[in-house]
Write a protein that holds these residues in place. Structure first.
Motif, short mmCIF file in Angstrom:
data_model
loop_
_atom_site.label_atom_id
_atom_site.label_comp_id
_atom_site.label_asym_id
_atom_site.label_seq_id
_atom_site.Cartn_x
_atom_site.Cartn_y
_atom_site.Cartn_z
N ALA A 97 0.83 -1.20 0.00
CA ALA A 97 0.00 0.00 0.00
C ALA A 97 0.87 1.25 0.00
N ALA A 98 0.48 2.22 -0.83
CA ALA A 98 1.23 3.47 -0.93
C ALA A 98 1.03 4.32 0.31
N LEU A 99 2.09 5.00 0.72
CA LEU A 99 2.02 5.97 1.81
C LEU A 99 2.11 7.35 1.19
N THR A 100 1.03 8.09 1.28
CA THR A 100 0.98 9.41 0.64
C THR A 100 1.02 10.55 1.65
N ASN A 101 0.83 10.25 2.92
CA ASN A 101 0.85 11.28 3.95
C ASN A 101 2.30 11.55 4.35
N MET A 102 2.83 12.67 3.89
CA MET A 102 4.23 12.98 4.17
C MET A 102 4.45 13.37 5.63
N ASN A 103 3.37 13.56 6.39
CA ASN A 103 3.49 13.85 7.82
C ASN A 103 3.46 12.58 8.68
N GLN A 104 3.35 11.43 7.99
CA GLN A 104 3.42 10.15 8.70
C GLN A 104 4.75 10.04 9.44
N GLN A 105 4.70 9.70 10.74
CA GLN A 105 5.92 9.53 11.51
C GLN A 105 6.55 8.17 11.23
N VAL A 106 7.86 8.19 11.00
CA VAL A 106 8.61 6.96 10.78
C VAL A 106 9.84 6.98 11.69
N ILE A 107 10.43 5.82 11.89
CA ILE A 107 11.62 5.73 12.75
C ILE A 107 12.55 4.66 12.19
N ALA A 108 13.85 4.94 12.25
CA ALA A 108 14.86 3.97 11.83
C ALA A 108 15.26 3.13 13.03
N VAL A 109 15.15 1.81 12.90
CA VAL A 109 15.47 0.88 13.99
C VAL A 109 16.49 -0.13 13.49
N GLY A 110 17.57 -0.28 14.24
CA GLY A 110 18.62 -1.22 13.85
C GLY A 110 18.26 -2.65 14.21
N MET A 111 18.54 -3.56 13.31
CA MET A 111 18.38 -4.99 13.56
C MET A 111 19.77 -5.58 13.75
N TRP A 112 20.18 -5.70 15.01
CA TRP A 112 21.54 -6.10 15.34
C TRP A 112 21.60 -7.61 15.54
N SER A 113 22.68 -8.18 15.04
CA SER A 113 22.89 -9.63 15.17
C SER A 113 24.24 -9.87 15.83
N VAL A 114 24.22 -10.52 17.00
CA VAL A 114 25.44 -10.84 17.74
C VAL A 114 25.36 -12.29 18.19
N ASP A 115 26.37 -13.05 17.88
CA ASP A 115 26.43 -14.44 18.32
C ASP A 115 27.76 -14.66 19.03
N LYS A 116 27.69 -15.19 20.26
CA LYS A 116 28.89 -15.46 21.04
C LYS A 116 28.89 -16.93 21.42
N ARG A 117 29.94 -17.62 21.07
CA ARG A 117 30.15 -19.01 21.48
C ARG A 117 31.15 -18.99 22.63
N ILE A 118 30.69 -19.33 23.80
CA ILE A 118 31.53 -19.15 24.99
C ILE A 118 31.85 -20.49 25.65
N GLN A 119 32.94 -20.49 26.40
CA GLN A 119 33.32 -21.65 27.19
C GLN A 119 34.19 -21.17 28.34
N SER A 120 34.01 -21.76 29.51
CA SER A 120 34.86 -21.39 30.64
C SER A 120 35.01 -22.56 31.59
N PHE A 121 36.15 -22.58 32.27
CA PHE A 121 36.43 -23.55 33.32
C PHE A 121 37.07 -22.78 34.47
N THR A 122 36.56 -22.97 35.67
CA THR A 122 37.17 -22.35 36.85
C THR A 122 37.33 -23.39 37.94
N ASP A 123 38.37 -23.20 38.74
CA ASP A 123 38.59 -24.07 39.90
C ASP A 123 39.18 -23.23 41.03
#
Length: 825
Positions: A407-433
């Protein structure tokens, strides 16, 4: 105020708190020393409190009485956890003074600060432990704080929260706060429970545990939880979905015991960042952005759940934003405690492996009109000669449409916002004694020697940025824009690629030896001292980035200046050896009143992200604290005054510019903080308890001309809560009415103090009924639907407020009602 005057005021405040305990005269006869006085009659709860054994921060595994401890420690029991109904692990820590907890991110990914320690995000000075072992040796890595790695359920018997104190010498040498989750163990008598919880936001949850004997001297416990929720703020998809299984086996010997435990957690949670709000009166007042309800508003929706981000020339990645911020972790560990003919041996081991991931939305720029977005895009495109040449001329305007429907957006006063789609992947490992050997050298004096070893790693893949243009509404839709010269401003809503891509691998090793001596010089006076020497080695391999046009087509504006890894790498390494130490004393004035003092010197080694940012400095931390602890039939009080100084600290932030580009900023600075924390309770009449906890804090930046003298970001100067509880015994049940009023003072959302965060107040109420083996509880949080914000715009430099007063802030969740029913068996 000069330092001597501040120290005098600090000591005077603690002394005054002791003098203001009116029940001292009511509960006992005046005495001179604790050694010649019989204790006054106590209420059962007060006696339990006096005799409560704590194990966190102690040299020996058998622990000590809370009243004997020369440091600040709080305990949270299983029933307190159930009563609070925390939305995540960090949310529980609001029951502890000295901590500033921002849990408006949801179940995972909070910000937690300690006693004015300058943080700036995540939880850099918080260590989470399971039965005394760190879950992960480094308290915080980017997109992964310790609290995100653990989930609460009914297998937790109690939680101990140590601030400062002797922790700089033991375990992973945390100078801030150590939060120890102590698990239930099976007993010789079989017992268990099942608890069902529902919430008006769409929560369905079950918690259970069961324990008992297997054979003589061999017991087991098993339990866990499963939870389904469409989100504390509705997301239109299963946002909080997952659970965990916990089990342990305990073998008892004549001279000690051995426990082996395991945990498997698979849980994902919506991660909420700042939303548009309106600021007025110089930032002292905030209100809703037109057409939104800040308590429930969400920029998540099915329309923008599944996105495709471009990761390099001809490369892309499908990202399910419904995965949110979560973990898939396996944890194995054991504790061993033996008495070897006068020598006490203790060993605690922990192994963790799995994923910690973030596939979530991140806001950075204020909303604008669609017309303004198109105008800005036209200006930017026309300034690029390659775009104009490829299009055969400049653009003079553009058109927009909804991606899903067309659908076309013709109302130039329509509020829009830029939102980041962040992708982070962490493969972790730990050993403590952590291994310790204790021996009484002579009556009243015990020496402990120990060693700590940790090996840990993280393999990271990041794509930060990937802005999508969305309609500014609850559950938004993606918008595509095309300029009238043929240039495409977006693809499926994507308006810009990653501003930072990362492929990195890190390995760390820590080896430490420590020694501690405890000396009970007289029945009233106890001294302790400890020293630690630690060596840390870190090696990492980090990708180099390039920036360019990913499809070699200037007319596709959305990927003309994207960051991507180019296949080359550079190495980082750090090898440091540093000492830390602590000295403390505790003195009994009466049988139920003790005072203490402590000094310590600790540090934070540069961790993976600091090295990636080029920071190899040590963070040096000095702390002093004085306090008192007392409890009687009528009251209890735990009051601590503290002072700390920092140097060599890194402030690191991911900054997003209005055009979708971004950068990483790094600043080195220090700080100084003075304050007091208090846990008070009065029991004026039978069955009524009124608790009062809070923190006063004066924390300022130093050693950086940009920040000098500014208030440490986010942390209020004053916060407190009042929590009354009243028991009503009935013939058929026991009713309990409880509530909490909380006040949070003014703060700032940035180190330059240009983002004011005004004070707010909240009200929570609950009622529970216990009869026979069953308990029913109804709780309501933020019942006044208070609009308060815990964080401003963390991804801009400066105020972040537009000329019309619009800014981004992360508000409290709206009113919520939970009902739970539990059965013991």
């Amino acid at each position: 105020m000069s330092h001597p005057h501040r120290i005098g005021a600090l000591l005077g405040g603690v002394a005054l708190a002791a003098l203001l305990m009116p029940a001292v005269g009511l509960a006992q006869t005046a005495t001179t020393t604790a050694t010649n006085t019989a204790p006054a009659p106590q209420a059962a709860g007060a006696v339990d409190e006096l005799q409560e054994i704590i194990v966190t921060g102690t040299a020996r595994s058998d622990g000590m009485k809370k009243l004997d401890a020369s440091f600040a420690i709080s305990t949270i029991k299983a029933e307190d956890i159930v009563a609070q109904q925390p939305n995540g692990t960090a949310d529980l820590l609001k029951l502890t003074p000295g901590l500033w907890v921002e849990s408006t991110s949801g179940t995972a990914g909070p910000n937690i600060d300690v006693r004015g320690f300058p943080g700036g995000g995540d939880a850099p000075f918080i260590t989470m432990q399971i039965d005394g072992s760190p879950i992960y040796p480094a308290p915080t890595l980017s997109f992964m704080d310790n609290s995100t790695l653990i989930r609460l359920d009914d297998t937790v018997e109690r939680v101990e929260v140590l601030r400062g104190g002797p922790a700089t010498v033991f375990s992973n040498a945390q100078p801030g706060a150590t939060v120890n989750f102590i698990q239930r163990k099976g007993t010789d008598t079989p017992e268990g429970s099942i608890r069902l919880t529902v919430g008006d936001e769409g929560l369905y949850r079950v918690d259970t545990y069961y324990g008992g004997p297997i054979t003589k001297d061999l017991n087991f416990m098993v339990g866990g939880f499963y939870r389904y929720n469409e989100g504390i703020r509705s997301t239109q998809f299963p946002a909080d979905d997952g659970g965990q299984v916990v089990a342990n086996i305990t073998k008892k010997f004549e001279n000690g015991e051995f426990t082996f435990y395991g945990r498997r957690t698979d849980d994902k949670n919506a991660f909420y960042t700042a939303i548009p709000l309106v600021s007025s009166n110089g930032g002292k007042n905030i209100s809703a952005f037109p057409g939104t309800d800040p308590g429930t508003f969400s920029l998540y929706s099915n329309d923008v759940r599944n996105v495709t981000i471009e990761t390099g020339p001809g490369q892309s990645k499908n990202v399910d934003i419904g995965d949110g911020r979560g973990i898939q972790l396996t944890t194995l560990g054991n504790t061993l405690d033996l008495d070897l003919k006068g020598w006490q041996l203790s060993n605690k081991m922990n192994f963790v492996t799995g994923r910690a991931f973030t596939q979530s939305e991140f806001t950075g720029s204020n909303p604008e009109t669609l017309g303004q977005f198109i105008s800005d895009t036209v200006t930017s495109a026309n300034a690029n000669a390659a775009v104009v040449a490829a299009a055969g001329g400049i653009a003079t305007g553009g058109s927009a449409k909804i991606v899903g429907s067309g659908a076309a957006l013709t109302n130039m006063n329509q509020q829009v916002i830029a939102v980041g789609m962040w992708s982070v992947d962490k493969r972790i490992q730990s050993f403590t004694d952590d291994a310790r050997l204790s021996h009484e050298l002579f009556p009243g004096n015990t020496l402990t020697v120990g060693a700590y070893f940790a090996q840990y790693s993280s393999k990271d893949q990041w794509y930060l940025g990937n802005n999508y243009l969305l309609t500014m509404q609850n559950h938004p839709q993606a918008v595509d824009v095309v300029l009238n010269n043929g240039a495409k401003a977006s693809r499926g809503g994507l308006t810009s690629g990653s501003f930072y891509a990362l492929d990195a691998s890190y390995d760390g090793t820590a080896v430490a030896g420590f020694i501690s001596d405890e000396w009970k010089i007289t029945p009233d006076l106890r001294l302790d001292a400890g020293f630690r020497m630690e060596h840390q080695s870190i090696n990492g391999t980090i990708s180099n980035d390039s920036t360019g046009d990913l499809d070699n087509n200037p007319l596709t504006l959305y990927d003309n200046a994207a960051s991507y890894t180019n296949g080359t790498y550079y190495g980082v390494s750090s090898h440091r050896t540093e000492p830390s130490w602590t000295v403390g004393a505790n003195y009994y004035l009466t049988d139920d009143l003790s005072v203490y003092a402590r000094v310590n010197s600790g540090h934070e080694f540069p961790q993976f992200d600091a090295l990636r940012g080029g920071d190899y400095q040590m963070v040096n931390i000095r702390q002093q604290e004085v306090g008192l602890k007392t409890s009687s039939h009528y009251y209890s009080a735990y009051v601590t005054g503290f002072h700390n100084t920092f140097s060599g600290l890194l402030y690191q932030a991911e900054v997003v510019n209005p055009d979708g580009s971004g950068s990483l900023i790094n600043e080195i600075y220090g700080s100084e903080a003075w304050g007091a924390e208090f846990e008070l309770a009065v029991r004026p009449v039978t069955n009524l308890t009124v608790s009062f906890r809070g923190t006063y804090l004066d924390a300022k930046y130093q050693d950086n001309p940009t920040f000098n003298g500014d208030q440490v970001l986010r942390q209020p100067k004053f916060q407190f809560s009042i929590a009354p509880s009243y028991e009503i015994p009935l013939d058929w049940a026991s009713l309990r009415l409880f509530g909490t009023y909380t006040h949070v003072g003014d703060r700032y959302g940035d180190p330059n103090n240009q983002q004011p965060l005004p004070a707010y107040d909240t009200l929570d109420l609950g009622v529970s009924a216990e009869f026979d083996r069953y308990t029913v509880q109804l709780t309501g949080t933020n019942l006044t639907d208070e609009l308060g914000i815990t964080e401003g715009n963390a991804r801009v430099v400066g105020s972040g407020t537009s000329s019309s007063g619009v800014f981004l802030g992360r508000p409290l969740f709206g009113r919520s009602i939970h009902l739970s029913a539990a059965a013991k068996f």
